[in-house]
Structure formats: structure tokens, C-alpha cells
Write an enzyme that holds these catalytic residues in place. Structure first.
Site, PDB file in Angstrom:
ATOM      1  CB  SER A 167      -0.919   0.097   1.216  1.00 12.60           C
ATOM      2  OG  SER A 167      -1.387   1.176   1.469  1.00 12.60           O
ATOM      3  CB  SER A 168       3.680   2.301   1.925  1.00 14.14           C
ATOM      4  OG  SER A 168       3.042   2.311   3.116  1.00 14.14           O
ATOM      5  CE1 TYR A 255      16.124  11.871   9.839  1.00 12.13           C
ATOM      6  CE2 TYR A 255      16.700   9.809   9.760  1.00 12.13           C
ATOM      7  CZ  TYR A 255      16.922  10.912  10.340  1.00 12.13           C
ATOM      8  OH  TYR A 255      17.879  11.194  11.171  1.00 12.13           O
ATOM      9  CG  HIS A 301      18.322   2.056  14.619  1.00 16.16           C
ATOM     10  ND1 HIS A 301      17.461   2.695  15.168  1.00 16.16           N
ATOM     11  CD2 HIS A 301      18.777   2.665  13.565  1.00 16.16           C
ATOM     12  CE1 HIS A 301      16.936   3.737  14.624  1.00 16.16           C
ATOM     13  NE2 HIS A 301      17.813   3.590  13.568  1.00 16.16           N
ATOM     14  CE  LYS A 329      13.364  20.167   6.839  1.00 13.74           C
ATOM     15  NZ  LYS A 329      13.199  20.373   5.676  1.00 13.74           N
ATOM     16  NE  ARG A 448      12.767  -0.366  23.329  1.00 14.42           N
ATOM     17  CZ  ARG A 448      12.867  -0.262  21.944  1.00 14.42           C
ATOM     18  NH1 ARG A 448      14.147  -0.046  21.334  1.00 14.42           N
ATOM     19  NH2 ARG A 448      11.788  -0.285  21.149  1.00 14.42           N
TER      20      ARG A 448
END
Lengths: 523, 269
Positions: A167-168, A255, A301, A329, A448
């Protein structure tokens, strides 16, 4: 491009349920995307409240650890693939044709299909909760070998990810085709509004990153069922390879989530500062640079997997570089505000909130880039705090701001400003109460993805849970405000805002079903 | 103190009223006895100190940039309001400003990268160690093998189930206690080899200042040089399934003599 006149346009306009099922109209499909992502936002939010309820106190009170792991995993997948990505495709559907002066998206039937893949995909993901063995429970990063252990729910999850990915990809192909081919005469690339630019770049990120995810999860599927050993060391495979492939998708994904929000903020701030966007060209180049860098920093990561020293150094330096275009930015937004003539309607509050809170997430991101310190932060609540500042503070606040900004254009009515401001303040207070204490928890040593914790973490966890409920229930104000605006309210003018600039504001509010059937001339 | 406070929260009858009372009691008690730990646990190894200093350096750099950037922004939000009669300026770019705010971050990043690189090179240097400990992660326990001393044992959570389920008051080291402690000598460079038998785990004791994944099919390396005797507690830091939250690590750092005596005791036992 040939311009057809409005009189001869074939006005394909089914009604009732057919209008939505068979729609090829960018406005209707945009609306579908926006409602779908809101429903997913609530579903994912309820899962977050299950997580926060369990973590209110040490000990197991609400759920068992396996269900807790399902909640953290499915919460993330629903929020990322069901809420954060579709909401911006919805905004793109509504806004891109209006902003570039096109009659519709370039590929209207593809547009219909790319939306209608999402509800079945989401259903697959959610019914996995009721399968034997439950939903995927290995975290949204689905690292093998753990993800190979799960029940058939994992396969449902993989299939759902494939469908959402298709879909994306189709959605972004459509966006790229629209922006490249359907701009009004005179609208050169460097005259496009920033929202269009950020989506064009995001579109390229999507069509290149999602297939990498598809490859990773397909290998996972064959490892699970078809006797391959891509990620199984016992058969000569490599579990770390999955992480490299996953994050080669996963970092551009970050991003993909944030760039369209940057675009939204770049539309809102000039409007309410009544002053042109500062450094337009450098904004475009900064966005492109961020997109490029996003492909060469993935292993930050996974600094604790035991990479060679040189690998760690490279990924540290490359990651630190991202701070430069991101800084550009932020400085440009502040410079846009500088010596403007500002008013603080709800969209502007969201834009300012986004700049402020996203930057806090940017700072913690910079800290995470420093490998020796990352060995302490990695896989703790510090990381959880970091990415919620970026994704909630950046992506979600950007999306909420965008809805308030364009809702009067879409519906022809002004939303209730008082209710909007209440929604803003309760949301940011709730968000900070939820996520700021998590920085401290992580630094003090709370990992976590644990359902239960040592006693020294109690106080901040309680605060975080209180904040999460505040944050969740504040969204009722948003729903109320949007529904009331759709039904009625003060009539919105065509320009809506005093400082409006751009083609969408030249149209009536609400715009007719078909717009720009004759392309406007951009000077 | 901690024990007393938790006693109030424990109720055998899991009915809603008791839970609400327990929550209220915990909330009330937490106001008086809060830990509110804001930062890293006190580092006790050489690399832990280096790591802590680096962490504080970046944190302060970020704080300074934060104050400067948002100082300007909030001043502008206050001063350049339409309601105060501010009229919009016309400028939309300034090459000079844009070059300056590209160069300054580059300088800051380079000054941060230098100490980071030095620290990392030191952390990754596991050579010239005095002894080696091999750690293997299992769902959900740790196995410790002292390769130079022929000592080998498993270590599992020792917190009673009743404390987790709330039918017994929680002890001081709730979830951070194990049956067999890792014993390491202070003042020695200890190389730790990490691997796993089933899924990926991560061996993390915050006070020791390092963390690395234990991955099936891989042997990862870290090293610690513990400076202060004491008991240091940590946890598995990589999601490893249902009981990921229940596989803690306890390290007893002792003098060399005590360590030798402990090794001898392990062998005879």
C-alpha cells in the site's frame, strides 16, 4: 498536459457506500486515509494504555508478561504502519493536487487500491491477537531468533506488513508521479510548496526502503516455515544480518515519518508569522541531505551487537552528521518566526510545539549517536523517551497541526478555537508527563520492554502512566472538534488565514468535488 | 523503609477496592520516600568513569544549544506578536547566517567526536586481560564459566513468585536478586565473553559502564576493571521472550584474596 474544460468533465460521482468503496477522487480517498489513521491511532493508543497500566506499579497486576510483549509489539506496528504513515498519505491525497494545481492524483485507481489494502491488513494484524500463541511479541523490530519462536500470529503480522508495505509503495509511486507530471504550468520544482517537496523526497524513500523490509520479513517467513536458515546460526545463518537488513529499511522509515511533518510545519509557520519561509532553498537541500544520510547510518540502532571498532566509528560519525541539516531546518523555522507578525491559532501552536519537542528528541538522538555513551542508553527507557519525542512530538503533532490548518478548507467551516487550544495544551502536557520521566528511568537503568521493574523506578513510572491517560483522553477533544466542524460552524473564507499563501487558498472552502480541471497559471 | 512502604501495597484479595486502596497507599507513600534517580548509577569501572564524563559532556552541550536556540525562539514568540503591533519583516534568506549556523554545529560535532573516539577505542580494547569470564544467555537465565579457574554455574532470579504477584511484600532488591552471584576481583582487567544458546540477550550492569548483546553463533567481548568492591545489579537488556524482565545479573566485586577463596570454595563444593 492537456487542459479539459470543466463543462465536459466526466463527473463520476457514485453515492452512498459506493462513493467510498469505488472512489477514485483524491479528496474522498484522502478522507478515508485520515479516518483510518485516526481509528488506528485510538487502537494503538488503547494498547499503550494497557502497557502503562501494567507499568503503573512494580509487580504484575493487569496482564501477563507474554501479553505485555504482544502489546508493545502491536502498539508499535499499529502506530507506525496504521497511524503515522497513512495519516500523511491522507494529507498528501487531499493537499498535493490542491497545492500543485492538479485535477487529481496521477493514478486514481491505484490510489483506491492502495487505500483499500489497509483495512484488511490492519484486520490481519489485529486478529493475530486471538490466534493460538497470540500476536507477534518480539518487538516491532521482530528480531530473529525470537521472532522465529512465535505462533501463527507472527505469520499474520508478516502478511499484514507485506500488505501495508505494498500500500505504501503504491501510494508513494502515485505521489511521485503526481508531483513530477501534474504541476500547474509555471510551477517549477523550486517553486513547489515545502509540503510537496518533503513528500516528493519521502516518496522516494518509501519506494526504496519498503522493499528491503519486504525482503527481510520474507526471509523470516521462509526461516519459520520452509526450512531456510538465513538467520539461524545452527544452519550457517546469521541473526545479526536480519538486524542490518531491517535497519537499512528502519532508519529511512524514521525519516519517512518525520519529513512530511517537517513539510507541514514549513507551511504553517510562515502563514502565522505572516512572513515567507526563511531559506527555502536550503530547506529543500537539507531535506534531501537528511534523506540521503538516512540510508548510510542504519547500524546506529545496533551499536551493541559487537561490530568492529571501525564500523562503530563510521556509524557514529555519519549519524552525528545528520545533526547538521536537521539543525539548518530548525534554525530556518526560528528565523521565519523572527521579526514576523505572529498570532497563535491552534495550527501555529502545534507547529511551535512540534519544533520544540522534536528538537528535544533530536538532542537525545545526538546523545545516542555517541557510541561509548550509547552502550549505557541502548535498549533502555531513554531510547523509548527519545523516539516518542521524535514520533509523537514530531510526526503526530505535525499531523494534528496539519488537520487544524486545512480542516476549514476541507469542510468550509472554522473549527472551535477554544477547544483546539485546550486539545493542544492537554496533549503537550500529557505527552511531556508521559515521556519526559522516561529519560530519567532509562539513565537510571530501566531496560525497555519489561512488564515489571525494580522498586527504584516506581515514581517516574507512576508519573508516566498518569500522563499517558491524560494524553489518551485528551484526544476526545480532537474528535469532538473535528466532528463539530464537519457538521457546521462559522463559515470559513476561501483564504481561511490572514497569511495564507498558495494555490489551495485560491479555491472555495470547501473546494468543489473536482478542482483545477483547468490548470491555474503560476507566475 | 522500602520494605514498610511495599507492605502497605500488598493485598491477598485481588478485588478492585483493595487494588484502589493499594494504589492510593503507594501514591501517598511515594511522595515521602521517592527515589527520583535522574542520572546514571555511580560508575565503578575505569571505562564507566570515561563513559559518565562523556555522557555529561554531551548532555551539557545539548543543554547550552537548547537554551540558546529556544531562548531566541521564545523571545521572538513574545516580542514579534501581531498583538504587540509587530509588522512582518520582508527578508527570506541570509547566506551569511546560513553559513554560520552550518559551520558552528560542525565545530561542535568535531569537538564531541574526538573524546568519543578516544573513549570508544579504549572500550573496545580487550587485550592484556588478567582473566576471562564467559557468559551465556538462556531463556531465562545466565550461565557463567570462569575459563581460567574451572568454575561453571547458572544464575537465576531468586525473587519469590508471591512478591511478583503481590501476595507478599516486595523485598529491597525486588527483581534484581539471583541465586548465584557472579564474583569478580577488583583491580583486575576482566575480559567477558558473551554468547547465547537460544535467542539474543544482552548483558548489562549499569555501574560497570558497558553493555553488549549475547547472540547465538557469536562471541562478543567486553572488559571491566572494577575499582570499588561492592554488589552491582543489572538485567538482560534485549527482549528475549516472556520472562525477559526476570533474568537479572548480580556481580559481587571483591578483593583478590576473597576472590581466590571464593574460587577455592566453588571447586571444593
Amino acid at each position: 498536459m492537456t487542459a479539459t474544460t470543466a463543462d465536459h468533465h466526466d463527473d463520476h460521482h457514485p453515492t452512498g457506500i459506493k462513493r467510498w468503496l469505488f472512489s477514485t477522487n483524491h479528496k474522498d480517498i484522502g478522507t478515508l486515509y485520515l479516518w483510518f489513521s485516526f481509528v488506528m491511532f485510538i487502537v494503538g493508543g488503547l494498547m499503550a494504555l494497557v502497557i502503562r497500566s501494567e507499568l503503573f506499579m512494580p509487580g504484575l497486576q493487569v496482564v501477563d508478561p507474554h501479553f505485555f510483549n504482544q502489546m508493545t509489539t502491536v502498539h508499535a506496528l499499529v502506530m507506525l504502519f496504521g497511524a503515522a504513515m497513512p495519516v500523511f498519505v491522507g494529507l498528501a491525497n487531499w493537499q498535493l493536487p490542491l497545492m500543485i494545481g492538479a485535477p487529481d492524483m496521477a493514478l486514481p485507481r491505484l490510489n483506491n487500491w492502495s487505500f483499500w489494502l489497509l483495512p484488511p491488513a490492519a484486520t490481519l494484524l489485529l486478529i493475530s491477537l486471538f490466534m493460538p500463541g497470540g500476536a507477534p511479541a518480539a518487538g516491532w523490530t521482530i528480531y530473529p531468533p525470537l521472532s522465529v519462536q512465535g505462533g501463527m500470529g507472527v505469520d499474520f503480522g508478516i502478511l499484514a506488513l507485506h500488505m501495508m508495505g505494498i500500500s505504501s509503495i503504491m501510494g508513494s509511486i502515485n505521489i511521485i508521479a503526481t508531483v513530477m507530471n501534474m504541476r500547474a504550468p509555471g510551477m517549477t520544482l523550486l517553486k513547489m510548496p515545502m509540503f510537496v517537496w518533503t513528500w516528493l523526497i519521502t516518496g522516494f524513500l518509501l519506494v526504496t526502503a519498503i522493499p528491503v523490509l519486504a525482503g527481510a520479513i520474507t526471509m523470516l517467513l521462509t526461516d519459520r516455515h520452509f526450512g531456510t536458515h538465513f538467520f539461524d546460526p545452527a544452519g550457517g545463518g546469521d541473526p545479526v544480518m536480519f538486524q542490518h537488513i531491517f535497519w537499512f529499511f528502519g532508519h529511512p522509515e524514521v525519516y519517512i515519518l518525520i519529513l512530511p511533518a517537517f513539510g507541514v510545519v514549513s507551511q504553517i509557520i510562515p502563514t502565522f508569522a505572516r512572513k515567507p519561509l526563511f531559506g527555502y532553498t536550503s530547506m529543500v537541500f537539507a531535506t534531501a541531505t537528511i534523506a540521503f544520510l538516512s540510508y548510510i547510518v542504519w547500524a546506529h540502532h545496533m551499536f551493541t551487537v559487537g561490530m568492529p571498532l571501525t564500523g562503530e566509528l563510521y556509524f557514529m560519525y555519519a549519524t552525528m552528521l545528520i545533526a547538521i541539516p536537521t539543525g539548518v531546518k530548525i534554525f530556518n523555522w526560528v528565523a521565519t518566526m523572527w521579526r514576523g507578525s505572529m498570532t497563535y491559532e491552534t495550527p501555529m501552536l502545534y507547529a511551535i510545539g512540534m519544533v520544540f519537542l522534536f528538537t528535544i528528541g533530536g538532542f537525545s538522538g545526538l546523545m545516542l549517536a555517541v557510541v561509548p555513551a550509547d552502550f549505557q542508553y541502548h535498549d533502555t527507557y531513554f531510547v523509548v523517551a527519545h523516539f516518542h519525542y521524535v514520533i509523537f512530538g514530531g510526526t503526530i503533532l505535525g499531523a494534528l497541526g496539519a488537520v487544524y490548518f486545512w480542516l476549514p478548507k476541507w469542510t468550509g467551516h472554522m473549527y472551535n478555537e477554544t477547544l483546539g487550544k485546550w486539545h493542544f495544551w492537554l496533549t503537550v502536557i500529557g505527552m511531556n508527563l508521559t515521556f519526559f520521566p522516561q529519560h530519567f528511568l532509562g539513565l537510571a537503568g530501566m531496560p525497555r520492554r519489561i512488564p515489571d521493574y525494580a522498586l527504584q523506578f516506581t515514581e517516574f513510572n507512576m508519573m508516566s502512566t498518569v500522563g499517558a491517560f491524560l494524553l489518551g483522553f485528551s484526544q476526545i477533544l480532537f474528535l469532538t472538534n473535528v466532528l463539530r466542524t464537519i457538521k457546521g460552524g462559522e463559515k470559513a473564507s476561501d483564504r481561511v488565514w490572514e497569511g495564507s499563501e498558495g494555490l489551495e487558498w485560491t479555491l472555495p472552502s470547501p473546494p468543489p468535488y473536482h478542482t483545477f480541471v483547468t490548470p491555474p497559471q503560476v507566475k | 523503609m522500602m520494605l514498610n512502604r511495599r507492605r502497605q501495597t500488598a493485598g491477598r484479595v485481588p478485588d478492585i477496592a483493595a487494588r484502589i486502596a493499594a494504589v492510593a497507599a503507594a501514591l501517598y507513600a511515594s511522595v515521602g520516600h521517592a527515589e527520583w534517580a535522574l542520572n546514571f548509577q555511580k560508575p565503578v569501572t575505569t571505562i564507566g568513569h570515561v563513559q559518565y564524563d562523556l555522557h555529561m559532556l554531551i548532555l551539557w552541550v545539548c543543554c547550552v544549544i537548547f537554551v540558546v536556540v529556544f531562548g531566541v525562539m521564545f523571545y521572538s514568540l513574545f516580542a514579534h506578536r501581531k498583538s504587540k503591533g509587530s509588522t512582518p519583516a520582508k527578508f527570506s534568506h541570509s547566506t551569511k547566517a546560513e553559513v554560520i549556523w552550518t559551520i558552528i554545529p560542525i565545530v561542535i560535532l568535531v569537538t564531541m567526536a574526538i573524546p568519543s573516539t578516544q573513549a570508544l577505542i579504549r572500550m573496545e580494547d580487550t587485550t592484556a586481560s588478567d582473566m576471562t569470564l564467559k557468559v551465556t544467555g538462556y531463556q531465562w537465565k545466565w550461565r557463567y564459566e570462569y575459563l581460567d579457574h574451572d568454575v561453571d554455574f547458572y544464575s537465576t532470579l531468586s525473587t519469590p513468585r508471591a512478591q511478583i504477584e503481590g501476595t507478599e511484600p516486595k523485598g529491597e532488591n525486588y527483581l534484581l536478586e539471583v541465586d548465584n552471584h557472579v564474583v569478580l576481583p577488583v583491580g583486575k582487567k576482566v575480559r567477558i565473553l558473551l554468547t547465547a544458546a537460544d535467542v539474543i540477550h544482552a548483558w548489562w550492569v549499569p555501574a560497570l559502564g558497558t553493555k553488549k548483546d549475547a547472540i547465538p553463533g557469536y562471541v562478543n567481548e567486553i572488559w571491566v576493571y572494577i575499582e570499588e568492591p561492592g554488589t552491582y545489579r543489572g538485567q538482560c537488556a534485549e527482549l528475549c521472550g516472556k520472562d525477559h524482565g526476570y533474568m537479572p545479573i548480580v556481580v559481587d566485586a571483591v578483593s583478590e584474596e576473597e576472590f581466590d577463596a571464593w574460587v577455592a570454595g566453588q571447586k571444593s563444593g
